[in-house]
Design a protein around this motif. Structure first.
Motif, PDB file in Angstrom:
ATOM      1  N   UNK A  52       8.749  -1.307   0.715  1.00 29.72           N
ATOM      2  CA  UNK A  52       8.604  -2.225  -0.408  1.00 29.72           C
ATOM      3  C   UNK A  52       7.904  -3.514  -0.018  1.00 29.72           C
ATOM      4  N   UNK A  53       8.259  -4.061   1.121  1.00 26.92           N
ATOM      5  CA  UNK A  53       7.698  -5.334   1.569  1.00 26.92           C
ATOM      6  C   UNK A  53       6.581  -5.086   2.580  1.00 26.92           C
ATOM      7  N   UNK A  54       5.358  -5.363   2.175  1.00 29.14           N
ATOM      8  CA  UNK A  54       4.222  -5.195   3.079  1.00 29.14           C
ATOM      9  C   UNK A  54       3.575  -6.551   3.338  1.00 29.14           C
ATOM     10  N   UNK A  55       2.937  -6.673   4.477  1.00 28.66           N
ATOM     11  CA  UNK A  55       2.360  -7.961   4.879  1.00 28.66           C
ATOM     12  C   UNK A  55       1.252  -8.432   3.957  1.00 28.66           C
ATOM     13  N   UNK A  56       0.633  -7.511   3.206  1.00 30.59           N
ATOM     14  CA  UNK A  56      -0.454  -7.923   2.309  1.00 30.59           C
ATOM     15  C   UNK A  56       0.065  -8.518   1.004  1.00 30.59           C
ATOM     16  N   UNK A  57       1.403  -8.553   0.841  1.00 29.56           N
ATOM     17  CA  UNK A  57       1.984  -9.147  -0.355  1.00 29.56           C
ATOM     18  C   UNK A  57       1.816  -8.329  -1.615  1.00 29.56           C
ATOM     19  N   UNK A  58       1.464  -7.076  -1.493  1.00 34.52           N
ATOM     20  CA  UNK A  58       1.207  -6.233  -2.659  1.00 34.52           C
ATOM     21  C   UNK A  58       2.486  -5.926  -3.431  1.00 34.52           C
ATOM     22  N   UNK A  68       5.310  -1.968  -7.508  1.00 31.76           N
ATOM     23  CA  UNK A  68       4.931  -1.191  -8.686  1.00 31.76           C
ATOM     24  C   UNK A  68       3.468  -0.779  -8.614  1.00 31.76           C
ATOM     25  N   UNK A  69       2.600  -1.719  -8.257  1.00 34.89           N
ATOM     26  CA  UNK A  69       1.172  -1.405  -8.142  1.00 34.89           C
ATOM     27  C   UNK A  69       0.931  -0.365  -7.063  1.00 34.89           C
ATOM     28  N   UNK A  70       1.614  -0.500  -5.938  1.00 33.12           N
ATOM     29  CA  UNK A  70       1.447   0.454  -4.838  1.00 33.12           C
ATOM     30  C   UNK A  70       1.848   1.860  -5.257  1.00 33.12           C
TER      31      UNK A  70
END
Length: 225
Positions: free
Chosen positions: A64-70, A73-75
């Motif tokens: 859920x938490x990625x470094x790119x801040x995405x 839901x979008x992912x």
């Protein structure tokens, strides 16, 4: 990209991992190395990087938490658009993030703290297209059983999220392209719907609480437990 229909039954399902911690990817590869039905086919730190590899995959596992801040839901939406159903595998405790992923239609939400055998069985089930029902996923979808749905429209949700987060009605109007009178009318209707559902929302604080409960605003990171 999804090869469920054409894949011979004796082949293993190939999964893609979206995870920006290398140690987690290494651990997952080790867990599945001897599994008869599942193997890691590709991994990347972002959804875009995974999809760019154009690997033949059957399913994706997403943190859920990625470094790119995405956005989760979008992912999930991007992975599903590419033909990859998704299992969330995360250590995040924020129910807002879990709810975002659940709303996007994931197969399930699995904690990284789960026992190894549970993780392996969940991945195998998800790879075969089966939902993985966990407490976290059920809570994200159903929320508090005492919270009745209010059936807000998409526009009403936008107004609620902006107003409850602290914006004034005239500012909400400018941000949404509505007139101030329309915004105030929406707020009256929103309050009425919550009242009918037995969930008070007369004050701005109460509206904020309802917005958090229903997933329109994130749970504050500094919430005291």
């Amino acid at each position: 990209m999804n090869n469920h229909e054409s894949r011979p039954e004796h082949d293993r399902y190939r999964i893609g991992i979206v995870e920006d911690h290398e140690s987690v990817v290494i651990g997952m590869r080790a867990m599945l190395a001897e599994h008869p039905a599942v193997e890691v086919g590709a991994s990347a730190a972002t959804v875009a990087d995974l999809l760019a590899q154009q690997a033949a995959l059957d399913m994706a596992i997403l943190d859920l938490r990625l470094a790119d801040g995405s956005s989760p839901m979008t992912n999930v939406e991007e992975l599903r658009a590419a033909g990859l159903e998704t299992l969330v595998f995360t250590g995040a405790e924020n129910p807002y993030l879990i709810r975002l992923a659940a709303k996007a239609g994931v197969l399930g939400v699995l904690r990284k703290s789960a026992p190894t055998n549970v993780v392996i069985d969940a991945i195998a089930a998800a790879a075969a297209g089966e939902p993985v029902v966990t407490t976290e996923w059920a809570a994200a979808i159903d929320g508090d059983p005492a919270l009745s749905a209010v059936g807000l429209s998409a526009r009403q949700c936008d107004v609620l999220a902006l107003y409850a987060s602290g914006e004034k009605a005239d500012r909400v109007a400018r941000l949404t392209g509505l007139t101030p009178s329309t915004v105030n009318d929406y707020l009256r209707r929103i309050r009425a719907k919550y009242h009918e559902a037995g969930r008070p929302a007369q004050t701005k604080v109460e509206l904020y609480q309802r917005a958090v409960e229903d997933g329109w605003l994130p749970v504050p990171e500094n919430t005291v437990r």
